[in-house]
Design an enzyme around this catalytic site. Structure first.
Site, mmCIF file in Angstrom:
data_model
loop_
_atom_site.group_PDB
_atom_site.id
_atom_site.type_symbol
_atom_site.label_atom_id
_atom_site.label_comp_id
_atom_site.label_asym_id
_atom_site.label_seq_id
_atom_site.Cartn_x
_atom_site.Cartn_y
_atom_site.Cartn_z
ATOM 1 N N HIS A 1 -13.292 -4.054 4.312
ATOM 2 C CA HIS A 1 -11.850 -4.266 4.316
ATOM 3 C C HIS A 1 -11.188 -3.828 5.632
ATOM 4 O O HIS A 1 -10.615 -4.662 6.319
ATOM 5 C CB HIS A 1 -11.225 -3.541 3.110
ATOM 6 C CG HIS A 1 -9.749 -3.703 2.996
ATOM 7 N ND1 HIS A 1 -9.039 -3.339 1.884
ATOM 8 C CD2 HIS A 1 -8.826 -4.171 3.877
ATOM 9 C CE1 HIS A 1 -7.750 -3.597 2.074
ATOM 10 N NE2 HIS A 1 -7.594 -4.099 3.286
ATOM 11 N N HIS B 1 -7.290 -3.935 10.211
ATOM 12 C CA HIS B 1 -8.546 -4.643 9.967
ATOM 13 C C HIS B 1 -9.304 -4.852 11.283
ATOM 14 O O HIS B 1 -9.406 -5.992 11.755
ATOM 15 C CB HIS B 1 -8.268 -6.006 9.310
ATOM 16 C CG HIS B 1 -7.494 -5.958 8.017
ATOM 17 N ND1 HIS B 1 -6.801 -7.038 7.517
ATOM 18 C CD2 HIS B 1 -7.303 -4.956 7.128
ATOM 19 C CE1 HIS B 1 -6.224 -6.707 6.361
ATOM 20 N NE2 HIS B 1 -6.501 -5.441 6.112
ATOM 21 N N GLU C 1 0.832 -1.214 0.000
ATOM 22 C CA GLU C 1 0.000 0.000 0.000
ATOM 23 C C GLU C 1 0.867 1.265 0.000
ATOM 24 O O GLU C 1 0.369 2.344 0.291
ATOM 25 C CB GLU C 1 -0.940 0.015 1.213
ATOM 26 C CG GLU C 1 -1.909 -1.156 1.309
ATOM 27 C CD GLU C 1 -3.205 -0.973 0.508
ATOM 28 O OE1 GLU C 1 -3.323 0.057 -0.182
ATOM 29 O OE2 GLU C 1 -4.062 -1.868 0.574
ATOM 30 N N HIS D 1 -3.062 1.496 8.457
ATOM 31 C CA HIS D 1 -4.154 0.714 7.870
ATOM 32 C C HIS D 1 -4.231 -0.596 8.646
ATOM 33 O O HIS D 1 -3.216 -1.271 8.830
ATOM 34 C CB HIS D 1 -3.899 0.445 6.386
ATOM 35 C CG HIS D 1 -4.784 -0.629 5.849
ATOM 36 N ND1 HIS D 1 -6.155 -0.534 5.883
ATOM 37 C CD2 HIS D 1 -4.505 -1.846 5.319
ATOM 38 C CE1 HIS D 1 -6.668 -1.641 5.382
ATOM 39 N NE2 HIS D 1 -5.691 -2.454 5.036
#
Ligand code: 2HA
Ligand code: ZN
Length: 268
Positions: free
Chosen positions: A213, A143, A118, A141
């Site tokens: 996501h 989850h 990413e 980022h």
């Protein structure tokens, strides 16, 4: 020899990334190689670091990001596990230098660990933050289970519906996440369109929810980025716990929310 040797401020910064990586794993938010972290460490860069030779070929970023000229980043490595990074941050991540063309980077320390898949979206976000004069240096980022679960239901994807619900679960949520949760409709992981839609929402929100996501959060440092996600996900857990007890939680009333917003001097 490590770039962190005799550089306590930089070592503290990377140590904080390792601490957060451990929390992400413990919370079940970072299965396998899930999630990524980048931190703009340019403020800790001295002449000796600037003189360090590259230990990789120059690599294309995939975009030209003019505000990143001369910047340095610590990046989680691609395919590396957060739980490994927690113990060995310089074997599961690396420091990169943005080249003067603002379109390529090279790895400079400690090992040639390729940065996260990413990277283009993280760097595009950092470019945007610098262009705005933002003090934010860290992007995360991950989850988080309950927030991702909520993103599977259309009604929570409408603008500010999830924000208002999560704020109303416990007073601290609005106090610590006063800008709420931006919503990004599903896009392919690592795609340019995902990066672009995230940047658009970061104008109004510090944390964005990527449908089905995960989340993408920015803050001054990585611990604060983690805190914002943790607070929002805690509210989601309270909501789900109430639903599991068989009732729809009342949530704080509008009057209670208003009273708190005034008392804590929060934005409307
Ligand atoms: O880096 O979570 O979305 C692994 C991911 C990509
Ligand atoms: Zn992901």
């Amino acid at each position: 020899m490590s770039i962190l040797d005799n550089r306590p401020a930089l070592a503290r910064e990377v140590g904080q990334v390792a601490e957060v990586a451990g929390y992400l794993w413990q919370k079940g938010w970072a299965e396998r190689n899930g999630g990524n972290i980048t931190v703009n460490i340019t403020e800790h860069v001295d002449d000796a670091i600037r003189a360090l030779p590259a230990i990789s070929e120059p690599k294309a970023i995939g975009a030209t990001l003019p505000h990143l000229k001369g910047c340095y980043f610590y990046c989680k490595g691609t395919n590396k596990r957060m739980r490994d990074l927690a113990r060995w941050p310089m074997e599961n991540g690396s420091v990169i230098r943005i080249l003067d063309d603002c379109a390529h980077y090279e790895i400079i320390a400690d090992l040639p660990v390729m940065p996260t898949s990413e990277l283009p979206s993280h760097l595009a976000v950092h470019n945007y933050l610098i262009s705005k004069g933002s003090p934010y240096k860290a992007s995360l980022h991950t989850h988080p289970i309950e927030l991702v679960a909520m993103s599977h239901c259309k009604k929570y994807l409408e603008k500010d519906v999830a924000t208002r619900l999560l704020w109303s679960m416990i007073p601290e949520t609005k106090a610590f996440c006063p800008r709420g949760l931006g919503i990004i409709p599903y896009q392919l992981p690592g795609s340019n369109i995902l990066a672009e839609s995230t940047i658009k929402e970061l104008g109004d929100y510090d944390v964005t929810l990527w449908e089905k996501h995960g989340v993408f959060a920015v803050e001054a440092d990585i611990m604060q980025a983690f805190d914002q996600v943790d607070v929002l996900n805690k509210s989601a857990q309270i909501y789900i716990a109430a639903k599991n007890m068989g009732f729809e939680p009342d949530g704080m009333t509008d009057a209670q929310m208003h009273e708190m917003t005034v008392a804590f001097k929060l934005p409307k």
